[in-house]
Design a protein around this motif. Structure first.
Motif, PDB file in Angstrom:
ATOM      1  N   PHE A  76       0.463   4.195  -2.928  1.00 61.23           N
ATOM      2  CA  PHE A  76       0.402   5.604  -2.439  1.00 61.23           C
ATOM      3  C   PHE A  76       1.750   6.390  -3.295  1.00 61.23           C
TER       4      PHE A  76
ATOM      5  N   LYS B 226      -9.594  11.059   4.746  1.00 61.52           N
ATOM      6  CA  LYS B 226      -9.873   9.916   5.370  1.00 61.52           C
ATOM      7  C   LYS B 226      -8.881   9.261   6.633  1.00 61.52           C
TER       8      LYS B 226
ATOM      9  N   TRP C 161      -8.585  13.264  -0.674  1.00 60.28           N
ATOM     10  CA  TRP C 161      -9.534  12.481  -0.279  1.00 60.28           C
ATOM     11  C   TRP C 161      -8.850  11.538   0.737  1.00 60.28           C
ATOM     12  N   THR C 162      -7.809  10.732   0.100  1.00 56.78           N
ATOM     13  CA  THR C 162      -7.160   9.676   0.971  1.00 56.78           C
ATOM     14  C   THR C 162      -6.777  10.572   2.270  1.00 56.78           C
TER      15      THR C 162
ATOM     16  N   TRP D 242       0.679  -1.248  -0.039  1.00 61.33           N
ATOM     17  CA  TRP D 242       0.099  -0.001  -0.137  1.00 61.33           C
ATOM     18  C   TRP D 242       0.873   1.250  -0.172  1.00 61.33           C
TER      19      TRP D 242
END
Length: 133
Positions: free
Chosen positions: A61, A84, A80-81, A57
Motif C-alpha cells: 500500500f 472498504k 476504493w481501498t 501488505w
C-alpha cells in the motif's frame, strides 16, 4: 490538473508533481517514469515480504501511495481501498458483529484445545512427524 479538494472533501485526481515539472512534457514524462519505477520497487518489495516476515501488505500500500502521487488509476484504487477498510471497520465495531466474532473465536479455541488435548493424551508431547506406528 487541479490538485485542490473537490466538493466532497477528497483530493482531486491527477499529478501532484511541482508546477515547473508539469510545465515541460519531457520533464513530466521523466518524472512519471521515475515515480513508476520507485513505486514498482516498493510494491515488489512488499510482494516479496508476503510469504516472508515483514509488513508485506503495508509496504504494497505504500508503493500504491507512491504511484497515487502521479497516476489517477492508483488514486482510484487507494480511494476504493480506504472506503472498504472504513466499511469493514464500521462493521467490525457493530456490537452484534463483535459478539458473533468473539463467540466464533471462543468456539474455535475450545475445539483447538480439545483436539490438542486428545493428541497429547494419545501420543504425548511428541511432534507429529516423529510418531512411530
Amino acid at each position: 490538473m487541479d490538485t485542490g479538494s473537490d466538493e466532497q472533501g477528497t483530493t482531486a485526481l491527477g499529478s501532484r508533481a511541482p508546477a515547473f515539472i508539469r510545465a515541460s512534457r519531457p520533464l513530466h514524462l521523466s518524472w512519471q517514469v521515475g515515480v513508476f519505477v520507485v513505486g514498482l520497487a516498493v510494491v515488489a518489495g512488499g510482494v516479496v515480504m508476503l510469504p516472508l516476515p515483514g509488513p508485506g501488505w503495508l509496504v504494497i500500500f505504500g508503493g500504491m501511495a507512491i504511484w497515487a502521487t502521479e497516476f489517477v488509476w492508483a488514486q482510484l484504487v487507494l480511494r476504493w481501498t480506504k472506503r472498504k477498510v472504513a466499511e469493514a471497520t464500521r462493521k467490525a465495531l457493530d456490537p452484534k458483529v463483535r459478539r458473533r466474532n468473539i463467540t466464533v473465536t471462543t468456539a474455535g479455541l475450545v475445539i483447538a484445545a480439545a483436539l490438542a488435548g486428545v493428541y497429547v493424551g494419545k501420543f504425548g508431547m511428541v511432534a507429529p512427524w516423529k510418531i512411530n506406528n
